[in-house]
Write a protein that holds these residues in place. Structure first.
Motif, PDB file in Angstrom:
ATOM      1  N   ALA B  92       0.854  -1.186   0.000  1.00 38.31           N
ATOM      2  CA  ALA B  92       0.000   0.000   0.000  1.00 38.31           C
ATOM      3  C   ALA B  92       0.889   1.235   0.000  1.00 38.31           C
ATOM      4  CB  ALA B  92      -0.890   0.001   1.240  1.00 38.31           C
ATOM      5  N   ASP B  93       0.329   2.386  -0.354  1.00 40.94           N
ATOM      6  CA  ASP B  93       1.058   3.646  -0.198  1.00 40.94           C
ATOM      7  C   ASP B  93       1.462   3.819   1.266  1.00 40.94           C
ATOM      8  OD1 ASP B  93       1.235   4.959  -2.697  1.00 40.94           O
ATOM      9  OD2 ASP B  93      -0.875   5.475  -2.605  1.00 40.94           O
ATOM     10  N   ALA B  94       2.681   4.265   1.505  1.00 40.52           N
ATOM     11  CA  ALA B  94       3.120   4.486   2.883  1.00 40.52           C
ATOM     12  C   ALA B  94       2.429   5.701   3.494  1.00 40.52           C
ATOM     13  CB  ALA B  94       4.627   4.665   2.932  1.00 40.52           C
ATOM     14  N   PHE B  95       2.048   6.651   2.664  1.00 39.59           N
ATOM     15  CA  PHE B  95       1.350   7.853   3.118  1.00 39.59           C
ATOM     16  C   PHE B  95      -0.027   7.879   2.469  1.00 39.59           C
ATOM     17  CE2 PHE B  95       5.879   9.066   2.219  1.00 39.59           C
ATOM     18  CZ  PHE B  95       6.334   8.835   3.496  1.00 39.59           C
ATOM     19  N   ASP B  96      -0.834   8.788   2.902  1.00 47.62           N
ATOM     20  CA  ASP B  96      -2.193   8.837   2.358  1.00 47.62           C
ATOM     21  C   ASP B  96      -2.313   9.709   1.116  1.00 47.62           C
ATOM     22  OD1 ASP B  96      -3.622   8.705   5.647  1.00 47.62           O
ATOM     23  OD2 ASP B  96      -3.211   7.113   4.222  1.00 47.62           O
ATOM     24  N   GLU B  97      -1.451  10.734   1.023  1.00 55.98           N
ATOM     25  CA  GLU B  97      -1.647  11.696  -0.069  1.00 55.98           C
ATOM     26  C   GLU B  97      -1.208  11.106  -1.406  1.00 55.98           C
ATOM     27  OE1 GLU B  97       1.334  13.556   2.135  1.00 55.98           O
ATOM     28  OE2 GLU B  97       1.893  11.583   1.475  1.00 55.98           O
TER      29      GLU B  97
END
Lengths: 100, 100
Positions: B92-97
């Motif tokens: 998954a993306d490590a960050f949300d943005e």
């Protein structure tokens, strides 16, 4: 074109400490003029297994990145919380033509 | 968003055999409506170490890909020449943005 996969293995108890360091590293690296793409992912099965997927025009651009102030400052701070040695994989396109 | 790294380890003497199979797999997969990106790279240190870097909207889209005619037909043909078991990493993306 140079594709890079860089894997970090961070102690579970340190994830909240390294996340802002990773965020600063990613934001600063994306501003490098030679950076094509630089994104950080996390393994669905291990929240301490962070994986950079990077694209650079060539090895010289990667060398510039690794010599940057943000890399030299932040990577040792992140590595202080490693539970295993980082892994690096440098790759070329498997085919010659431009890919989607 | 789902990021996938899939690694194949092919016998050196079979590289020229698998390359057209990989080419057909990549070309067919890029035409899948749910495919965001699907590119094949080769390890600079091992010409038999092939690495897919993939992006899918979600796990369901990856399941559709793995059930496709081209995947079901070509992957066993490629795996006939493996020298070690393939590896898969789902992330998954490590960050949300949104990332660059």
């Amino acid at each position: 074109m140079l594709k890079v996969i860089a894997e970090d293995f961070i102690k579970i108890e340190a994830i909240e400490i390294v996340l802002p360091l990773y965020r600063e590293l990613v934001e600063a690296t994306k501003k490098e003029p030679l950076c094509i793409s630089y994104n950080l992912y996390v393994d669905e099965k291990d929240p301490g297994h962070f994986v950079f997927v990077e694209q650079w025009p060539d090895h010289a651009a990667l060398d510039v990145h690794c010599a940057s102030e943000h890399f030299q400052r932040l990577v040792p701070m992140i590595n202080a919380y490693k539970k295993a040695e980082p892994k690096f994989l440098l790759m070329a396109d498997a085919f010659d033509e431009k890919q989607k």
